[in-house]
Design an enzyme around this catalytic site. Structure first.
Site, PDB file in Angstrom:
ATOM      1  N   GLY A 156       0.815  -1.212   0.000  1.00 37.45           N
ATOM      2  CA  GLY A 156       0.000   0.000   0.000  1.00 37.45           C
ATOM      3  C   GLY A 156       0.846   1.259   0.000  1.00 37.45           C
ATOM      4  CG  ASP A 157       3.336   2.176   3.210  1.00 39.43           C
ATOM      5  OD1 ASP A 157       2.754   3.189   3.620  1.00 39.43           O
ATOM      6  OD2 ASP A 157       3.438   1.141   3.874  1.00 39.43           O
TER       7      ASP A 157
END
Length: 489
Positions: A264-265
């Site tokens: 997600g990052d």
């Protein structure tokens, strides 16, 4: 080429620790696995992970985050040194630390400690926000975004702000260009769902229609949050972009298996950087989906601090830029097959104008073993071998077509005239070639024998050839000669 636009990352830093090993038996005193030969790894987490990933892209990164005087904070500072410009705000308490116990690549247990929260903003942090060309807010619900909320609201009025939300945090500031919740986060923020179709309980309907649920949640958040667009990330299924009309589904370019921690990052910092560069949201999301898939395939967050200098980004019109599974994904595939005592098969070629002969060869090669890795000549390599008029189809599209075949498990592009270097890295058990070759024509044969591999020739449909297809297409209708034996590809 224009350098990447500098990016400001604002958010909560964590310290991530992994203890990884192999579990081959249960403990005698309790029915729990025994993890042997543990390997310990420490890396920046949360906003600091996003910042490191952005820096690995060759982007100038400034990180505004809360750090204190505790051991974990000092460890993070050391990990970030010489990677990003660090702007600190005060932390009350100790830095949050996540420790995962992993067995054979699978998380078994997670320990969380550290209750620190950002105390207040500083003049240096406010100046960093005011001067940013683009902003990613990695909100992990520990106060950094809250204390800078006014500054971020002012910034969002005229600069691309991407907000990666967390259920423990608040909503994005008004005017945010793009919010990036995961499907579960979007469901949390959207609130109670509308009733499902008649005859289907609402819970069952959500479970069976994840895409419809994500679209509904994105539309609700688009209005509730006063943001320009919302993209719901769907893991291995890609991402769904909603800008007010019909949502755009961006599928993942391949299904990457591995540890998805940090994906997600990786998505958020990629999409934020590309919006800061002036790219359209649709293009930025597509590139971010691909970056997240590549991140997982290449080993995930474990590789963040072990990469060398970032490769020079390819220009948009670079013909050798490929939307493909990276070589690291192929290596991971080969490693998994070998761990299960399977047979690794590789095949190679230009595959320009993919035709029935190619397909039959690859289908036959896949039946020889447990996975098939296709080694493809780059555009430059094809030009050296075939002349300036080739390839007809760029590496980008050749790889996409090959990946669409069920018999192909991974694709790797190589730039040399022959694939010996790549084969020496992959070390396949079998190297498959078409029957129009002879073993004496293949310099790879000796290389394969050096590690106990072998070259096999497979039947090849006569009369099929990319070169012949190009020649036929260049002739006027009705001028085609009688079929002749096919030249070697």
């Amino acid at each position: 080429m224009k350098p990447p636009t500098p990016l400001l990352v604002v958010g909560d830093t964590l310290l991530d620790r992994d203890i990884s090993g192999h579990a081959e038996r249960l403990a005698p005193d309790a029915p729990v696995p025994v993890v042997g030969h543990p390997e310990r790894r420490t890396r920046p987490g949360g906003a600091a992970l996003a910042a490191c990933l952005g820096a690995a892209d060759g982007r100038e990164i400034t990180l505004v985050t809360a750090l204190g005087d505790d051991e974990a904070s000092h460890e993070v500072r050391a990990l970030l040194k010489d990677r990003v410009r660090l702007v600190e705000i005060p932390l009350d308490g100790t830095l949050a630390c996540k420790t995962r116990l992993m067995a054979d690549g699978r998380p078994m247990l997670r320990l969380d400690d550290g209750d620190g929260r950002a105390v207040h903003t500083t003049a240096e942090a406010e100046d960093a926000v005011a001067g940013a060309h683009g902003v990613l807010v990695a909100d992990y619900g520990r106060g950094t975004a809250d204390v800078l909320r006014d500054a971020l609201t002012r910034k969002a009025a005229h600069t691309p702000v991407v907000w990666d939300p967390h259920p423990a945090g608040g909503p994005p500031v008004p005017g945010t260009r793009l919010a990036t919740p995961a499907a579960s986060e979007a469901r949390h923020f959207a609130g109670p769902a509308a009733p499902g179709p008649a005859g289907h309980p609402d819970g069952r309907d959500r479970a069976r229609n994840a895409l419809r649920t994500a679209a509904s949640d994105a539309r609700r958040l688009l209005g509730a949050w006063d943001v320009t667009s919302v993209v719901v990330t769907l893991g291995e299924d890609g991402a769904l972009l909603c800008q007010g009309g019909t949502p755009l589904l961006v599928p993942a370019p391949w299904r990457a298996s591995g540890d998805c921690c940090g994906a997600g990052d990786r998505f958020a910092v990629t999409v934020a950087g590309r919006l800061a560069d002036g790219e359209l949201p649709e293009v930025a999301v597509r590139e971010a989906v691909e970056a997240a898939a590549r991140f997982v395939a290449d080993g995930g967050a474990h590789t963040v601090l072990h990469r060398g200098a970032p490769d020079e980004p390819a220009t948009p019109d670079d013909p050798d830029t490929t939307d493909r599974e990276p070589a690291g994904g192929a290596y991971a595939l080969v490693r998994r097959v070998r761990e299960n005592r399977g047979t690794v098969v590789a095949a190679g070629g230009c595959f320009d104008l993919l035709h029935a002969g190619h397909v039959e060869l690859l289908q036959a090669a896949r039946k020889v073993g447990d996975c098939l890795v296709v080694c493809v000549n780059s555009d430059a390599s094809v030009r050296r071998r075939k002349g300036d008029g080739r390839p007809v189809v760029t590496a980008v599209d050749r790889v996409k077509v090959l990946e669409a075949l069920d018999c192909v498990d991974a694709v790797v592009v190589f730039d040399e005239d022959t694939p010996e270097r790549l084969l020496a890295e992959l070390r396949p058990d079998v190297w498959a070639k078409g029957g129009d070759y002879a073993l004496s024509d293949l310099p790879e044969a000796t290389l394969l024998e050096s590690w106990g591999g072998q070259v096999v020739l497979l039947p090849y449909l006569d009369g099929r050839s990319s070169t012949r297809l190009v020649e036929r297409a260049s002739r006027a209708p009705g001028k085609e000669p009688r079929p002749a034996p096919s030249p070697r590809r």
